[in-house]
Design a protein around this motif. Structure first.
Motif, PDB file in Angstrom:
ATOM      1  N   GLU A  68       0.911  -1.281   0.088  1.00  0.00           N
ATOM      2  CA  GLU A  68      -0.096   0.012   0.109  1.00  0.00           C
ATOM      3  C   GLU A  68       0.776   1.341   0.081  1.00  0.00           C
ATOM      4  N   THR A  69       0.514   2.259  -0.573  1.00  0.00           N
ATOM      5  CA  THR A  69       1.067   3.504  -0.779  1.00  0.00           C
ATOM      6  C   THR A  69       0.140   4.659  -0.421  1.00  0.00           C
ATOM      7  N   TYR A  70       0.543   5.714   0.180  1.00  0.00           N
ATOM      8  CA  TYR A  70      -0.276   6.800   0.223  1.00  0.00           C
ATOM      9  C   TYR A  70       0.446   8.244   0.181  1.00  0.00           C
ATOM     10  N   ASP A  71       0.057   9.075  -0.414  1.00  0.00           N
ATOM     11  CA  ASP A  71       0.434  10.376  -0.348  1.00  0.00           C
ATOM     12  C   ASP A  71      -0.074  11.293   0.911  1.00  0.00           C
ATOM     13  N   TYR A  92      -1.488  13.478   7.346  1.00  0.00           N
ATOM     14  CA  TYR A  92      -2.720  13.546   6.862  1.00  0.00           C
ATOM     15  C   TYR A  92      -2.688  13.141   5.314  1.00  0.00           C
ATOM     16  N   ARG A  93      -3.752  12.573   4.955  1.00  0.00           N
ATOM     17  CA  ARG A  93      -3.649  11.875   3.614  1.00  0.00           C
ATOM     18  C   ARG A  93      -4.099  12.878   2.523  1.00  0.00           C
ATOM     19  N   LEU A  94      -3.380  12.927   1.391  1.00  0.00           N
ATOM     20  CA  LEU A  94      -3.553  14.080   0.408  1.00  0.00           C
ATOM     21  C   LEU A  94      -4.530  13.428  -0.907  1.00  0.00           C
ATOM     22  N   PHE A  95      -5.191  14.264  -1.340  1.00  0.00           N
ATOM     23  CA  PHE A  95      -6.060  13.607  -2.404  1.00  0.00           C
ATOM     24  C   PHE A  95      -6.041  14.618  -3.618  1.00  0.00           C
ATOM     25  N   GLU A  96      -5.945  14.292  -4.832  1.00  0.00           N
ATOM     26  CA  GLU A  96      -5.584  15.475  -5.918  1.00  0.00           C
ATOM     27  C   GLU A  96      -6.598  16.545  -6.124  1.00  0.00           C
ATOM     28  N   ASP A  97      -7.922  16.194  -5.591  1.00  0.00           N
ATOM     29  CA  ASP A  97      -9.060  17.016  -6.012  1.00  0.00           C
ATOM     30  C   ASP A  97      -9.485  17.712  -4.366  1.00  0.00           C
ATOM     31  N   LYS A  98      -8.647  17.468  -3.666  1.00  0.00           N
ATOM     32  CA  LYS A  98      -8.866  18.262  -2.425  1.00  0.00           C
ATOM     33  C   LYS A  98      -7.844  19.163  -1.763  1.00  0.00           C
ATOM     34  N   GLU A  99      -8.444  20.296  -1.381  1.00  0.00           N
ATOM     35  CA  GLU A  99      -7.405  21.397  -0.884  1.00  0.00           C
ATOM     36  C   GLU A  99      -6.825  21.020   0.359  1.00  0.00           C
ATOM     37  N   ALA A 132      -4.308  24.794  -0.639  1.00  0.00           N
ATOM     38  CA  ALA A 132      -3.987  24.767  -2.003  1.00  0.00           C
ATOM     39  C   ALA A 132      -4.196  23.274  -2.317  1.00  0.00           C
ATOM     40  N   LEU A 133      -4.659  23.053  -3.465  1.00  0.00           N
ATOM     41  CA  LEU A 133      -4.406  21.516  -3.868  1.00  0.00           C
ATOM     42  C   LEU A 133      -3.138  21.160  -3.930  1.00  0.00           C
ATOM     43  N   PRO A 134      -2.925  19.723  -3.878  1.00  0.00           N
ATOM     44  CA  PRO A 134      -1.481  19.524  -3.586  1.00  0.00           C
ATOM     45  C   PRO A 134      -0.445  19.738  -4.769  1.00  0.00           C
ATOM     46  N   PHE A 164      -2.651  29.200  -4.889  1.00  0.00           N
ATOM     47  CA  PHE A 164      -2.763  28.983  -3.388  1.00  0.00           C
ATOM     48  C   PHE A 164      -3.384  30.640  -2.778  1.00  0.00           C
ATOM     49  N   LYS A 165      -3.952  30.195  -1.597  1.00  0.00           N
ATOM     50  CA  LYS A 165      -4.306  31.303  -0.863  1.00  0.00           C
ATOM     51  C   LYS A 165      -3.643  31.270   0.560  1.00  0.00           C
ATOM     52  N   PHE A 166      -3.593  32.646   1.102  1.00  0.00           N
ATOM     53  CA  PHE A 166      -3.080  32.636   2.665  1.00  0.00           C
ATOM     54  C   PHE A 166      -4.083  32.499   3.465  1.00  0.00           C
ATOM     55  N   LEU A 167      -3.605  31.773   4.649  1.00  0.00           N
ATOM     56  CA  LEU A 167      -4.711  31.757   5.681  1.00  0.00           C
ATOM     57  C   LEU A 167      -4.440  32.552   6.858  1.00  0.00           C
ATOM     58  N   HIS A 168      -4.152  33.900   6.408  1.00  0.00           N
ATOM     59  CA  HIS A 168      -3.848  34.986   7.572  1.00  0.00           C
ATOM     60  C   HIS A 168      -4.500  36.100   7.125  1.00  0.00           C
TER      61      HIS A 168
END
Length: 218
Positions: A68-71, A92-99, A132-134, A164-168
């Motif tokens: 098994e492999t996970y980003d 925390y797992r990454l998904f291509e379509d999730k920020e 941002a997206l990965p 991407f956008k800043f969270l500040h």
């Protein structure tokens, strides 16, 4: 963004006794969140050196011995309060379509005029949190301090944020040049006035002073 591969083994037992045994074998117990199921695994402590002991940001490929492999990205880490050994890591797992939200290091570039004149550069933010997206996560964020004079501030709104956008908040100060005791401050207006004064004196007529002991004649 650069990625680091962590080779690990899936954990079947997650109790305190099993966790202690892993640490005694110089293995780090880890948990991967964000998917349909939470994944528990372990990896050698040395495998995390390039991920943990660095100022750079990285994504992670978790490769388990069962194929098994996970980003993922590192989300939290616990150190021993005395020895500083790694006790536990959360991913925390990454998904291509999730920020995803992540802390990105700030790289200061340029030469500040205020610093050249004796000011002191203060780095208020060495990392900035972005979302941002990965595929759009930057390796670092550039902060150009070239325009900063003494007392000048570089706000987060002046930084590029493509993809991407800043969270500040918009009033977040990234860098500033503060006044120090040894300051040679040159003001633009004073420079211009000085140049105009020189030009005026060169273009004016010279007036001779009367000789010593002489009387002015009308």
């Amino acid at each position: 963004m650069k990625s680091i591969t962590i080779n690990g083994s899936k954990r079947e037992s997650v109790g305190k006794k099993a966790t202690k045994a892993l640490r005694n074998a110089e293995q780090v117990p880890c948990v991967l969140y964000g998917g349909e199921q939470t994944v528990h695994f372990s990896a050698p402590e040395l495998a995390f050196s390039q991920l943990v002991y660095t100022a750079s940001a990285h994504t992670v490929v978790i490769a388990l011995d069962n194929g098994e492999t996970y980003d993922a990205v590192l989300q939290d880490i616990q150190f021993h309060p005395v020895t500083d050994r790694i006790l536990h890591i959360d991913f925390y797992r990454l998904f291509e379509d999730k920020e995803i939200a992540m802390d990105i290091p700030v790289h200061v570039i340029g030469t500040s005029r205020g610093v050249l004149n004796g000011g002191v550069l203060r780095k208020n933010r060495r990392k900035l949190r972005v979302k941002a997206l990965p595929k759009n996560l930057p390796d670092f964020i550039e902060a150009d301090i070239t325009p900063l004079k003494i007392g000048g501030k570089l706000y987060i709104t002046q930084l590029e944020s493509d993809g991407f956008k800043f969270l500040h908040p918009d009033n977040t100060v990234v860098c500033q040049v503060k006044r120090s005791r040894l300051v040679v401050e040159i003001d633009d207006e004073d420079e211009e006035e000085g140049e105009e004064g020189v030009e005026a004196s060169e273009g004016g007529e010279a007036t001779a002073a009367p000789a010593e002991g002489g009387e002015s004649q009308e």
